[in-house]
Enzyme design. Structure first.
Site, PDB file in Angstrom:
ATOM      1  N   ILE A  94      28.982   8.928 -38.311  1.00 17.32           N
ATOM      2  CA  ILE A  94      30.124   8.365 -37.580  1.00 17.32           C
ATOM      3  C   ILE A  94      31.418   9.001 -38.050  1.00 17.32           C
ATOM      4  O   ILE A  94      32.253   9.428 -37.241  1.00 17.32           O
ATOM      5  CB  ILE A  94      30.172   6.837 -37.748  1.00 17.32           C
ATOM      6  CG1 ILE A  94      28.918   6.190 -37.175  1.00 17.32           C
ATOM      7  CG2 ILE A  94      31.416   6.276 -37.052  1.00 17.32           C
ATOM      8  CD1 ILE A  94      28.777   4.715 -37.494  1.00 17.32           C
ATOM      9  N   ASP A 105      37.966  -3.451 -35.800  1.00 19.78           N
ATOM     10  CA  ASP A 105      36.774  -3.861 -35.058  1.00 19.78           C
ATOM     11  C   ASP A 105      35.801  -4.643 -35.932  1.00 19.78           C
ATOM     12  O   ASP A 105      34.737  -5.033 -35.471  1.00 19.78           O
ATOM     13  CB  ASP A 105      36.066  -2.623 -34.478  1.00 19.78           C
ATOM     14  CG  ASP A 105      34.941  -2.980 -33.517  1.00 19.78           C
ATOM     15  OD1 ASP A 105      35.180  -3.788 -32.601  1.00 19.78           O
ATOM     16  OD2 ASP A 105      33.815  -2.462 -33.696  1.00 19.78           O
ATOM     17  N   ALA A 135      34.161  -0.063 -39.592  1.00 20.07           N
ATOM     18  CA  ALA A 135      33.013  -0.118 -40.507  1.00 20.07           C
ATOM     19  C   ALA A 135      32.706  -1.570 -40.841  1.00 20.07           C
ATOM     20  O   ALA A 135      32.056  -2.269 -40.065  1.00 20.07           O
ATOM     21  CB  ALA A 135      33.306   0.710 -41.752  1.00 20.07           C
ATOM     22  N   ARG A 136      33.179  -2.059 -41.986  1.00 20.57           N
ATOM     23  CA  ARG A 136      32.921  -3.431 -42.418  1.00 20.57           C
ATOM     24  C   ARG A 136      34.224  -4.085 -42.846  1.00 20.57           C
ATOM     25  O   ARG A 136      35.059  -3.475 -43.525  1.00 20.57           O
ATOM     26  CB  ARG A 136      31.908  -3.458 -43.570  1.00 20.57           C
ATOM     27  CG  ARG A 136      30.487  -3.094 -43.144  1.00 20.57           C
ATOM     28  CD  ARG A 136      29.910  -4.157 -42.203  1.00 20.57           C
ATOM     29  NE  ARG A 136      28.536  -3.879 -41.803  1.00 20.57           N
ATOM     30  CZ  ARG A 136      28.176  -3.263 -40.690  1.00 20.57           C
ATOM     31  NH1 ARG A 136      29.128  -2.788 -39.872  1.00 20.57           N
ATOM     32  NH2 ARG A 136      26.900  -3.104 -40.380  1.00 20.57           N
ATOM     33  N   ASP A 169      34.183  11.296 -49.483  1.00 23.02           N
ATOM     34  CA  ASP A 169      32.816  10.798 -49.506  1.00 23.02           C
ATOM     35  C   ASP A 169      32.095  11.514 -50.641  1.00 23.02           C
ATOM     36  O   ASP A 169      31.795  12.707 -50.526  1.00 23.02           O
ATOM     37  CB  ASP A 169      32.102  11.054 -48.181  1.00 23.02           C
ATOM     38  CG  ASP A 169      30.747  10.362 -48.102  1.00 23.02           C
ATOM     39  OD1 ASP A 169      30.105  10.185 -49.167  1.00 23.02           O
ATOM     40  OD2 ASP A 169      30.311  10.001 -46.998  1.00 23.02           O
ATOM     41  N   GLU A 193      32.852 -13.109 -39.569  1.00 28.05           N
ATOM     42  CA  GLU A 193      32.609 -12.942 -38.130  1.00 28.05           C
ATOM     43  C   GLU A 193      31.643 -14.019 -37.640  1.00 28.05           C
ATOM     44  O   GLU A 193      30.718 -14.394 -38.372  1.00 28.05           O
ATOM     45  CB  GLU A 193      32.042 -11.552 -37.848  1.00 28.05           C
ATOM     46  CG  GLU A 193      32.986 -10.427 -38.224  1.00 28.05           C
ATOM     47  CD  GLU A 193      32.433  -9.032 -37.919  1.00 28.05           C
ATOM     48  OE1 GLU A 193      31.287  -8.937 -37.440  1.00 28.05           O
ATOM     49  OE2 GLU A 193      33.145  -8.052 -38.148  1.00 28.05           O
ATOM     50  N   HIS A 201      34.052  -6.490 -32.998  1.00 32.36           N
ATOM     51  CA  HIS A 201      32.927  -5.739 -33.554  1.00 32.36           C
ATOM     52  C   HIS A 201      32.025  -5.185 -32.438  1.00 32.36           C
ATOM     53  O   HIS A 201      30.808  -5.394 -32.429  1.00 32.36           O
ATOM     54  CB  HIS A 201      32.105  -6.596 -34.519  1.00 32.36           C
ATOM     55  CG  HIS A 201      31.441  -5.776 -35.593  1.00 32.36           C
ATOM     56  ND1 HIS A 201      31.205  -6.244 -36.858  1.00 32.36           N
ATOM     57  CD2 HIS A 201      30.968  -4.491 -35.584  1.00 32.36           C
ATOM     58  CE1 HIS A 201      30.616  -5.325 -37.587  1.00 32.36           C
ATOM     59  NE2 HIS A 201      30.463  -4.240 -36.830  1.00 32.36           N
ATOM     60  N   ILE A 202      32.641  -4.462 -31.524  1.00 26.66           N
ATOM     61  CA  ILE A 202      31.932  -3.949 -30.347  1.00 26.66           C
ATOM     62  C   ILE A 202      31.805  -2.434 -30.358  1.00 26.66           C
ATOM     63  O   ILE A 202      31.410  -1.837 -29.358  1.00 26.66           O
ATOM     64  CB  ILE A 202      32.644  -4.380 -29.041  1.00 26.66           C
ATOM     65  CG1 ILE A 202      34.112  -3.937 -29.049  1.00 26.66           C
ATOM     66  CG2 ILE A 202      32.518  -5.881 -28.838  1.00 26.66           C
ATOM     67  CD1 ILE A 202      34.816  -4.117 -27.718  1.00 26.66           C
ATOM     68  N   GLY A 203      32.134  -1.801 -31.493  1.00 26.08           N
ATOM     69  CA  GLY A 203      32.099  -0.345 -31.528  1.00 26.08           C
ATOM     70  C   GLY A 203      30.769   0.235 -31.107  1.00 26.08           C
ATOM     71  O   GLY A 203      30.710   1.261 -30.425  1.00 26.08           O
TER      72      GLY A 203
END
Length: 308
Positions: free
Chosen positions: A152, A253, A228-229, A171, A258, A277-279
């Site tokens: 992603i 998102d 992400a989160r 990363d 949630e 959270h619809i990604g």
């Protein structure tokens, strides 16, 4: 016939076809943990396709035949991986299956923040014409810091590069990156980025990576995007940073809790663009994630059968 439990109300037809040799039991949407445990106890599934709900030790213990927990998506933070490891249960994710969908959502949220889409849309619908006082952000030439360079994050980085943005990436596990991503450490990324976009899994080590202290080191007027989160961000710190202007805009998102409850401080806050959270909720990603999850479950079961 062995059973596979699906913590959802449906799977893509293509995934159902792959799993036709198994009896499928569906939990329904947003199942409570005790409901999952009860179904595990009743059906003793050999595998679970995990979409909604928390999967903890109690569910695993209720299904002694369980061999694999296969995530319908890329994030496995709703699975107790330590408990699974202790019990010899495989945990696998549909890595990359939703990469295009989530990266596109991140780009949409970035654009919404940079171009004030929500605000000007609401004003237009209310009968106003605010051209004279409007000034948006041009992304060409700005620096975007991409945190997490999996499928992603790399997809989003490619989109940002296509817009003429300079791409910094952090990363510690990434390898073989394209040459338009310049890797750096997290403190430098925070200092240099005009936009920060989060694409990493949530761990104990990176929880609240964006907090009062780290947001204070960012450029004034930074844009923050999180697909992400929610736990990656200290929400109170982000709200304060938006209200002070340290953060110009935040496109979110995912959230610490949630679904978001009425009265959440983000609701109605200028400068914060919200999506539920619809990604990964696209027609293509739904099929990809179901197929990947089914294939991963079957591969794990086959491997376990050979080594048994």
């Amino acid at each position: 016939m062995s059973t596979i439990l699906v913590s959802s109300d449906a799977l893509a037809p293509q995934a159902l076809e792959l799993l036709k040799e198994y009896a499928l039991v569906f939990t329904g949407k947003n199942p409570q943990e005790e409901h999952i445990v009860a179904l595990c106890r009743e059906h003793n599934p050999v595998a679970m396709i995990v979409r909604y709900g928390k999967i903890g030790a109690a569910a695993m213990d209720a299904a002694p035949a369980m061999k694999v927990l296969s995530k319908h998506g890329s994030g496995t933070d709703n699975i107790d991986k330590a408990a699974a490891k202790e019990r010899g249960i495989d945990v696998v994710a549909a890595a990359g299956a939703n990469a295009a969908a989530v990266a596109e959502q991140a780009l949409a949220l970035l654009m919404a923040c940079a171009k004030s889409v929500s605000r000007v849309d609401a004003r237009m619908h209310a009968g106003h014409w605010d051209k004279a006082g409007h000034m948006s952000v041009e992304l060409d030439g700005l620096t975007v810091g991409v945190v997490g360079l999996g499928a992603i994050g790399q997809r989003f980085a490619r989109m940002a590069h296509g817009l003429g943005m300079r791409v910094l990436g952090f990363d510690p596990y990434a390898q073989s990156l394209p040459d338009y991503i310049t890797t750096t450490d997290m403190p430098n990324l925070l200092r240099e980025a005009d936009v920060i976009s989060l694409h990493c899994p949530l761990t104990d080590e990176n929880r609240h990576m964006l907090n009062d202290a780290t947001l204070a080191t960012c450029k004034p007027g930074v844009i923050v995007v999180n697909t992400a989160r929610g736990g990656l961000i200290d929400e109170a710190a982000l709200l304060a940073a938006v209200q002070s202007g340290q953060v110009m805009g935040a496109g979110l998102d995912s959230f610490a809790v949630e679904p978001m409850q009425p009265g959440h401080p983000f609701q109605g806050q200028p400068g914060i663009v919200l999506s539920p959270h619809i990604g990964a909720v696209t027609n293509g990603a739904y099929v990809n994630m179901g197929v990947f999850a089914a294939r991963n479950a079957l591969a794990s079961l086959a491997r376990r059968a050979v080594t048994a």
